[in-house]
Design a protein around this motif. Structure first.
Motif, PDB file in Angstrom:
ATOM      1  N   LYS A 197       0.707  -1.200  -0.078  1.00  0.00           N
ATOM      2  CA  LYS A 197      -0.038  -0.023  -0.171  1.00  0.00           C
ATOM      3  C   LYS A 197       0.861   1.235   0.150  1.00  0.00           C
ATOM      4  N   VAL A 198       1.846   1.338   0.625  1.00  0.00           N
ATOM      5  CA  VAL A 198       3.007   2.191   0.981  1.00  0.00           C
ATOM      6  C   VAL A 198       3.535   2.664  -0.629  1.00  0.00           C
TER       7      VAL A 198
ATOM      8  N   HIS B 235       2.526   6.309  -7.390  1.00  0.00           N
ATOM      9  CA  HIS B 235       1.261   6.762  -8.374  1.00  0.00           C
ATOM     10  C   HIS B 235       0.622   8.171  -7.821  1.00  0.00           C
ATOM     11  N   ARG B 236       0.933   8.571  -6.372  1.00  0.00           N
ATOM     12  CA  ARG B 236       0.641  10.092  -6.028  1.00  0.00           C
ATOM     13  C   ARG B 236       1.420  10.854  -5.402  1.00  0.00           C
ATOM     14  N   LEU B 237       2.265  10.302  -4.518  1.00  0.00           N
ATOM     15  CA  LEU B 237       3.404  11.211  -3.677  1.00  0.00           C
ATOM     16  C   LEU B 237       4.450  11.586  -4.635  1.00  0.00           C
ATOM     17  N   ILE B 238       5.039  10.819  -5.464  1.00  0.00           N
ATOM     18  CA  ILE B 238       6.433  11.019  -6.083  1.00  0.00           C
ATOM     19  C   ILE B 238       5.892  12.188  -7.402  1.00  0.00           C
ATOM     20  N   PRO B 239       4.746  11.707  -8.022  1.00  0.00           N
ATOM     21  CA  PRO B 239       4.381  12.510  -9.116  1.00  0.00           C
ATOM     22  C   PRO B 239       3.791  14.005  -8.443  1.00  0.00           C
ATOM     23  N   LEU B 240       3.254  13.957  -7.258  1.00  0.00           N
ATOM     24  CA  LEU B 240       3.024  15.468  -6.714  1.00  0.00           C
ATOM     25  C   LEU B 240       4.296  16.172  -6.492  1.00  0.00           C
ATOM     26  N   LEU B 241       5.386  15.433  -6.021  1.00  0.00           N
ATOM     27  CA  LEU B 241       6.591  16.384  -5.601  1.00  0.00           C
ATOM     28  C   LEU B 241       7.249  16.790  -6.725  1.00  0.00           C
ATOM     29  N   LYS B 242       7.018  15.976  -7.782  1.00  0.00           N
ATOM     30  CA  LYS B 242       7.950  16.428  -9.254  1.00  0.00           C
ATOM     31  C   LYS B 242       7.178  17.553  -9.655  1.00  0.00           C
ATOM     32  N   ARG B 243       5.838  17.524  -9.712  1.00  0.00           N
ATOM     33  CA  ARG B 243       5.087  18.886 -10.316  1.00  0.00           C
ATOM     34  C   ARG B 243       5.468  19.881  -9.469  1.00  0.00           C
TER      35      ARG B 243
ATOM     36  N   THR C 136       2.769   8.677  12.104  1.00  0.00           N
ATOM     37  CA  THR C 136       4.007   8.806  11.148  1.00  0.00           C
ATOM     38  C   THR C 136       3.981  10.019  10.398  1.00  0.00           C
ATOM     39  N   PRO C 137       3.084  10.607   9.933  1.00  0.00           N
ATOM     40  CA  PRO C 137       3.311  12.143   9.311  1.00  0.00           C
ATOM     41  C   PRO C 137       4.009  13.031  10.229  1.00  0.00           C
ATOM     42  N   THR C 138       3.536  12.952  11.678  1.00  0.00           N
ATOM     43  CA  THR C 138       4.204  13.985  12.533  1.00  0.00           C
ATOM     44  C   THR C 138       5.474  13.463  12.868  1.00  0.00           C
ATOM     45  N   ALA C 139       5.835  12.291  12.929  1.00  0.00           N
ATOM     46  CA  ALA C 139       7.558  12.019  12.964  1.00  0.00           C
ATOM     47  C   ALA C 139       8.152  12.314  11.903  1.00  0.00           C
ATOM     48  N   LEU C 140       7.417  12.391  10.661  1.00  0.00           N
ATOM     49  CA  LEU C 140       8.542  12.505   9.204  1.00  0.00           C
ATOM     50  C   LEU C 140       8.505  13.968   9.141  1.00  0.00           C
ATOM     51  N   THR C 141       7.572  14.667   9.703  1.00  0.00           N
ATOM     52  CA  THR C 141       7.539  16.188   9.399  1.00  0.00           C
ATOM     53  C   THR C 141       8.906  16.782  10.175  1.00  0.00           C
ATOM     54  N   TRP C 142       9.051  16.413  11.523  1.00  0.00           N
ATOM     55  CA  TRP C 142      10.094  16.680  12.305  1.00  0.00           C
ATOM     56  C   TRP C 142      11.259  16.322  11.594  1.00  0.00           C
ATOM     57  N   PHE C 143      11.179  14.969  11.263  1.00  0.00           N
ATOM     58  CA  PHE C 143      12.606  14.328  10.516  1.00  0.00           C
ATOM     59  C   PHE C 143      12.970  14.995   9.321  1.00  0.00           C
TER      60      PHE C 143
ATOM     61  N   ALA D  82      10.163   3.641   4.105  1.00  0.00           N
ATOM     62  CA  ALA D  82       9.859   3.915   2.658  1.00  0.00           C
ATOM     63  C   ALA D  82       9.526   5.166   2.003  1.00  0.00           C
ATOM     64  N   VAL D  83       8.812   6.048   2.898  1.00  0.00           N
ATOM     65  CA  VAL D  83       8.538   7.459   2.589  1.00  0.00           C
ATOM     66  C   VAL D  83       9.851   8.307   2.539  1.00  0.00           C
ATOM     67  N   ALA D  84      10.514   7.996   3.647  1.00  0.00           N
ATOM     68  CA  ALA D  84      11.863   8.862   3.623  1.00  0.00           C
ATOM     69  C   ALA D  84      12.660   8.651   2.440  1.00  0.00           C
ATOM     70  N   ALA D  85      12.776   7.277   2.266  1.00  0.00           N
ATOM     71  CA  ALA D  85      13.797   6.736   1.118  1.00  0.00           C
ATOM     72  C   ALA D  85      13.764   7.461  -0.018  1.00  0.00           C
ATOM     73  N   SER D  86      12.274   7.358  -0.452  1.00  0.00           N
ATOM     74  CA  SER D  86      11.608   7.839  -1.653  1.00  0.00           C
ATOM     75  C   SER D  86      11.879   9.304  -1.797  1.00  0.00           C
ATOM     76  N   ILE D  87      11.829   9.990  -0.730  1.00  0.00           N
ATOM     77  CA  ILE D  87      11.836  11.460  -0.925  1.00  0.00           C
ATOM     78  C   ILE D  87      13.227  11.947  -0.972  1.00  0.00           C
ATOM     79  N   LEU D  88      14.129  11.359  -0.133  1.00  0.00           N
ATOM     80  CA  LEU D  88      15.643  11.818  -0.132  1.00  0.00           C
ATOM     81  C   LEU D  88      16.273  11.259  -1.439  1.00  0.00           C
ATOM     82  N   GLU D  89      15.819  10.306  -1.827  1.00  0.00           N
ATOM     83  CA  GLU D  89      16.781   9.636  -3.202  1.00  0.00           C
ATOM     84  C   GLU D  89      16.104  10.673  -4.361  1.00  0.00           C
ATOM     85  N   GLY D  90      15.093  10.917  -4.495  1.00  0.00           N
ATOM     86  CA  GLY D  90      14.565  11.759  -5.601  1.00  0.00           C
ATOM     87  C   GLY D  90      14.722  13.062  -5.625  1.00  0.00           C
ATOM     88  N   PHE D  91      14.567  13.701  -4.366  1.00  0.00           N
ATOM     89  CA  PHE D  91      14.560  15.406  -4.137  1.00  0.00           C
ATOM     90  C   PHE D  91      15.250  15.907  -3.193  1.00  0.00           C
TER      91      PHE D  91
END
Length: 496
Positions: free
Chosen positions: A147-148, A154-162, A303-310, A455-464
């Motif tokens: 699910k992640v 399909h949503r998070l990475i395309p949104l960040l690219k835009r 998890t979103p609270t933790a990732l925001t501070w991260f 999974a989210v942190a790795a996806s964002i840091l690797e691409g952006f």
């Protein structure tokens, strides 16, 4: 009229307190080596302290704990502690003496019902056993990552690219909360509200109703006396009316999902929590509804609270972000999967340094910074602190994460290396590192949370590259320790 009527007793009480405080002169505050008990006022006890610090409870309690030589302070009828031995005593050794208090249960009942986070005794134990079995299955871990991965690709990475191409400023906290809500609803109900892409009117309605119910319930909890919000509910004041309407929306949608799943129960093969809990047919719809709302709350907020501070921390620690990227590159090279946008479960488990960085961020900024338990009978904590019957013992993951006696002289520094030994992540005792609680009520979703965060942190840091564009760092205490004002960022896409 209603507001004046409601707060007239409080205004009179405050006037009395102010007069009493002026009458009884206080001595200078105790030195750090003396503060074990905060002295109250004659007749009215410690009530003025709580009224004065009610809106800054976290800062106040952290300061009190830091000034105590034992890491424990009594402000009767409360005991605040950051002593690991005391924590272990409360949450494990003498667990039966420290349930959740009746005031807390009644305050959260309209929102959480008798769900796992708002129950005690046999009612809690039944839900714990049921949930524990499901959380410990391999199929669930695979389902979580699937699910992640789908939501990220399909949503998070395309949104960040835009956003990167347009140069717009995003509120990363809002993005992560919407991502988490989509993800947890897919896990819990097998239904995707599509909040990140804002494609579903029903999903938006569910998202906002859940957010409003959370905030209004916390406002209840912040009242100095539960009688205040109960009178407000009786008088149908606006906040209580809005809470009731939000819960009607939430219950309506959850019950719709439950009825729909009952009709399709013969299909089988589904892995969401709703399908799992309905599989044996032993639970009532109310039982299922309450426990699923509790799961949505946990997944939506933590998890979103933790990732925001991260990501806020990493904005000032580029060397840590670079080291995480090097780890991702090394793992991809070893496994040879350069084309996949999301790492596999095995690869995420190999990312020890990312695990350490996330854990270090959680140490300093735990999503749930204070945890209360009520004493059923008189007790004595391991450090000798007396606890009266009906008193509240509150242990503080936030203060413990900043305790020199636990983490050393560099406890205030963000240093992932403290978790690593010979390149391998070394976990800490849950009684020292209380981010996921400890004892029988320890968080069942700990591994699931790490899977999602990594999974989210790795996806964002690797691409952006993520640039924080406004000063941030203050917290807002809601159900979790959210970042006040959100986290405005600009996104820049990195070269592959």
């Amino acid at each position: 009229m209603e507001l004046c009527f409601l707060f007239l007793p409080t205004i009179l009480l405050l006037s009395l307190l102010y007069s009493t405080i002026l009458f009884f002169k206080r001595s200078a505050p105790p030195r750090a080596t003396e503060l074990k008990v905060l002295k109250g006022y004659p007749v009215i006890g410690n009530l003025p302290h709580f009224i004065k610090n009610g809106r800054r409870l976290l800062e106040w309690t952290t300061d009190l704990i830091a000034r105590s030589p034992t890491g424990t302070v009594t402000v009767a009828p409360f005991v605040f502690t950051a002593d690991p031995a005391n924590v272990e005593h409360v949450v494990r050794t003498n667990f039966q003496n420290y349930p959740k208090g009746d005031d807390i249960l009644s305050t959260f009942h309209d929102f959480l019902g008798r769900g796992i986070f708002n129950s005690n005794g046999e009612e809690w134990l039944l839900q714990r056993k049921t949930a524990s079995f499901e959380f410990n299955t391999k199929s669930l871990r695979a389902f979580v990552l699937d699910k992640v991965r789908h939501e990220a690709v399909h949503r998070l990475i395309p949104l960040l690219k835009r956003a990167g191409r347009s140069g717009e400023v995003l509120d990363l906290q809002d993005v992560l909360e919407r991502f988490a809500f989509d993800n947890i609803c897919s896990l819990v109900f097998g239904e995707d509200p599509k909040c990140l892409s804002r494609e579903s009117e029903e999903g938006e309605k569910f998202y906002h109703a859940f957010h409003e119910a959370t905030e209004l319930t916390i406002e209840r909890a912040k009242q100095p006396f539960s009688l205040i919000w109960k009178i407000g509910r009786w008088l149908h004041l606006e906040s209580e009316r809005r809470l009731r309407e939000s819960m009607e929306t939430i219950h309506g949608l959850v019950e719709k999902y439950v009825r729909s799943r009952r009709k399709r129960s013969r299909e089988g093969g589904r892995s969401d929590f709703l399908s799992r809990f309905m599989a044996d047919g032993a639970h009532s719809e109310e039982f299922i509804r309450d426990i699923l709302i509790s799961f949505v709350l946990a997944g939506r907020d933590t998890t979103p609270t933790a990732l925001t501070w991260f990501f806020w921390i990493l904005s000032s620690k580029p060397e840590v972000a670079q080291k995480i990227r090097e780890g991702i590159k090394s793992i991809r090279s070893r496994h040879g999967n350069y084309d996949s946008e999301v790492l596999t479960l095995e690869q995420l488990r190999e990312m020890g340094y990312l695990h350490a960085a996330v854990s270090e961020s959680l140490r300093l900024y735990p999503p749930v910074p204070l945890l209360p338990r009520e004493s059923k009978g008189e007790d004595e904590l391991p450090d000798g602190t007396r606890v009266g019957k009906g008193w509240t013992v509150m242990y503080s993951p936030y203060a413990m994460g900043r305790a020199e006696g636990i983490w050393g002289q560099d406890c205030g520094e963000f240093r992932p290396e403290r978790w690593m030994e010979d390149g391998v992540f070394q976990p800490a005792s849950p009684f020292r590192y209380t981010v996921f609680h400890a004892g029988p009520r320890m968080c069942l979703g700990k591994e699931m949370a790490y899977i999602q965060m990594k999974a989210v942190a790795a996806s964002i840091l690797e691409g952006f590259e993520v640039e924080v564009v406004e000063k941030r760092g203050k917290h807002h205490l809601s159900m979790t320790m959210r970042m006040e004002g959100g986290l405005p960022v600009r996104i820049k896409e990195r070269n592959a």
